[in-house]
Motif scaffolding. Structure first.
Motif, short mmCIF file in Angstrom:
data_model
loop_
_atom_site.label_atom_id
_atom_site.label_comp_id
_atom_site.label_asym_id
_atom_site.label_seq_id
_atom_site.Cartn_x
_atom_site.Cartn_y
_atom_site.Cartn_z
N HIS A 157 58.09 22.82 -10.58
CA HIS A 157 58.83 23.95 -11.14
C HIS A 157 59.52 23.56 -12.45
O HIS A 157 59.59 24.37 -13.38
CB HIS A 157 59.83 24.49 -10.12
CG HIS A 157 59.17 25.26 -9.00
ND1 HIS A 157 59.22 24.84 -7.69
CD2 HIS A 157 58.43 26.38 -9.01
CE1 HIS A 157 58.54 25.69 -6.93
NE2 HIS A 157 58.05 26.64 -7.71
N GLU A 158 60.01 22.32 -12.53
CA GLU A 158 60.60 21.86 -13.77
C GLU A 158 59.54 21.72 -14.86
O GLU A 158 59.80 22.03 -16.03
CB GLU A 158 61.33 20.53 -13.56
CG GLU A 158 61.97 20.01 -14.85
CD GLU A 158 63.17 19.12 -14.61
OE1 GLU A 158 63.47 18.31 -15.50
OE2 GLU A 158 63.82 19.24 -13.55
N ALA A 159 58.35 21.27 -14.48
CA ALA A 159 57.26 21.16 -15.45
C ALA A 159 56.91 22.53 -16.03
O ALA A 159 56.62 22.66 -17.23
CB ALA A 159 56.03 20.54 -14.79
N ILE A 160 56.95 23.55 -15.20
CA ILE A 160 56.68 24.91 -15.68
C ILE A 160 57.78 25.36 -16.64
O ILE A 160 57.51 25.92 -17.71
CB ILE A 160 56.53 25.87 -14.49
CG1 ILE A 160 55.25 25.54 -13.71
CG2 ILE A 160 56.51 27.33 -14.96
CD1 ILE A 160 55.14 26.24 -12.37
N ARG A 161 59.03 25.08 -16.29
CA ARG A 161 60.15 25.44 -17.17
C ARG A 161 60.06 24.73 -18.51
O ARG A 161 60.39 25.29 -19.56
CB ARG A 161 61.49 25.11 -16.51
CG ARG A 161 61.91 26.07 -15.41
CD ARG A 161 63.39 25.90 -15.08
NE ARG A 161 63.73 24.54 -14.68
CZ ARG A 161 63.66 24.09 -13.43
NH1 ARG A 161 63.24 24.90 -12.46
NH2 ARG A 161 63.98 22.84 -13.15
N GLU A 162 59.60 23.47 -18.48
CA GLU A 162 59.51 22.66 -19.69
C GLU A 162 58.18 22.86 -20.43
O GLU A 162 57.91 22.18 -21.41
CB GLU A 162 59.69 21.18 -19.35
CG GLU A 162 61.06 20.83 -18.78
CD GLU A 162 62.16 20.94 -19.82
OE1 GLU A 162 61.85 20.74 -21.03
OE2 GLU A 162 63.31 21.23 -19.44
N ARG A 163 57.37 23.76 -19.94
CA ARG A 163 56.10 24.14 -20.58
C ARG A 163 55.12 22.96 -20.65
O ARG A 163 54.41 22.75 -21.64
CB ARG A 163 56.32 24.71 -21.98
CG ARG A 163 57.38 25.78 -22.09
CD ARG A 163 57.04 27.02 -21.28
NE ARG A 163 55.92 27.77 -21.86
CZ ARG A 163 55.39 28.86 -21.28
NH1 ARG A 163 55.84 29.27 -20.09
NH2 ARG A 163 54.41 29.51 -21.86
N TYR A 164 55.05 22.20 -19.58
CA TYR A 164 54.02 21.18 -19.47
C TYR A 164 52.64 21.85 -19.40
O TYR A 164 52.52 23.00 -18.96
CB TYR A 164 54.23 20.33 -18.21
CG TYR A 164 55.17 19.15 -18.37
CD1 TYR A 164 54.72 17.85 -18.17
CD2 TYR A 164 56.50 19.35 -18.72
CE1 TYR A 164 55.58 16.76 -18.32
CE2 TYR A 164 57.36 18.27 -18.87
CZ TYR A 164 56.90 16.98 -18.66
OH TYR A 164 57.74 15.91 -18.80
#
Length: 341
Positions: free
Chosen positions: A322-329
């Motif tokens: 979910h953090e990767a999605i927020r950080e646009r990985y």
């Protein structure tokens, strides 16, 4: 555990359609299993997390140009084959699309008859057994007629076919790339060696398991498709020495970790071994061979995200996703990476 435990919503625009120009320029998420902390780095920073005496384990399988586009002998209808693995001689297990049009006894022509494939058997899991007919050397014919078998979620054309190969790919036999390894360059590997870190190779040919979704609610009921692996004596001895000297074994990709855990499961030690593995790793699981993992970001509900969740902690991994999605990985084969230590 239930399949829903490994689900997440991924914006379509985060699915990487093309590789970056520089393999090492991908984002690198650093996960610490002990304190469940997360750092955001670049893949070229990998050396900061490796130590002299560690061993980095790479899968040197080479992707076959395994996608063949042909026509039915009787009707001229278009049929696509995806080669999965060689059974014996000129008999291969394949996926056919559309499968209903490729029945036993049906023959497909490729390249104006340079290669033909006849269906000889339909398998329970939807695959087909075909017999190829050609003149010359099969791999040379395949290199002439075949295309790189990109995953279905990649819609863009791949200009450079070698970008779906690792720079150390050596042993032909895979239907898909071990994508965690796509981030390495020869320059980065040389820097890793110069820092006193061992580079260790093994082989696992990626097959049908990569393409089969989990279709059961209870993941324990899922059956993995077997894939061929080989761990050499030299590699096994290097990994044993690493452990004995207090170093860490860090697997690059889920294929490397599955190979090492298969050998430990079957023999109780890391030794020369080869064969077929259908190991399915999901929480809870006690890892015996591996201390760290470098991997890409995987599909929701896939066996790959289940393995990663077993290596760390399922809640921690889902939080990281979910953090990767927020950080646009960038996700999936041409996407970004994580290292879990």
């Amino acid at each position: 555990m239930k399949i829903e435990d490994f689900d997440f919503d991924l914006p379509e625009e985060l699915i990487a359609q093309t590789p970056l120009k520089d393999r090492t320029a991908s984002n690198l998420m650093v996960l610490n299993r002990e304190d469940e902390s997360i750092e955001h780095r670049t893949f070229s920073d990998l050396l900061d997390y490796l130590q002299p005496g560690d061993s980095l384990v790479l899968n040197n399988t080479k992707v076959l140009p395994a996608r063949l586009l042909g026509t039915k002998e009787e009707t001229g209808a278009s049929i696509e084959l995806l080669l999965l693995h060689q059974i014996e001689g000129d008999r291969w297990e394949v996926l056919a699309k559309p499968a209903k049009k490729f029945k036993e006894g049906t023959t497909i022509h490729f390249g104006d008859g340079l290669l033909t494939a006849t269906c000889v058997e339909t398998l329970d899991q939807g695959g087909k057994i075909v017999e190829f007919d050609y003149e010359g050397i099969f791999l040379e014919v395949l290199n002439e007629l075949g295309e790189m078998p990109l995953p279905p979620y990649i819609k863009e054309q791949l200009d450079d076919q070698e970008r779906y190969q690792t720079v150390y790919a050596e042993d032909p036999g895979s239907a898909a790339a071990p994508t965690a390894g796509l981030h390495f360059t020869e320059e980065l590997l040389n820097k890793i060696r110069e820092q006193g870190i061992n580079i260790v190779y093994l082989t696992l040919h990626v097959g049908l398991g990569t393409f089969r979704p989990v279709q059961v609610d209870d993941i324990e009921e899922h059956d993995m498709h077997a894939e061929y692996y080989h761990l050499s004596r030299e590699s096994a001895e290097q990994l044993k020495a690493t452990k004995e000297n207090g170093g860490r074994v860090i697997a690059v990709g889920t294929t490397s970790i599955r190979t090492l855990e298969t050998v430990m499961r079957d023999y109780g030690e890391l030794k020369e071994a080869s064969g077929w593995t259908d190991i399915f790793i999901y929480p809870p699981y006690q890892f015996q061979a591996v201390d760290g993992l470098i991997t890409n970001f995987h599909l929701p509900k896939s066996t790959l995200i289940m393995l990663v969740s077993a290596f760390a902690n399922q809640n921690f991994i889902m939080h990281a996703y979910h953090e990767a999605i927020r950080e646009r990985y960038r996700f999936f084969s041409f996407g970004d990476a994580m290292i879990i230590l």
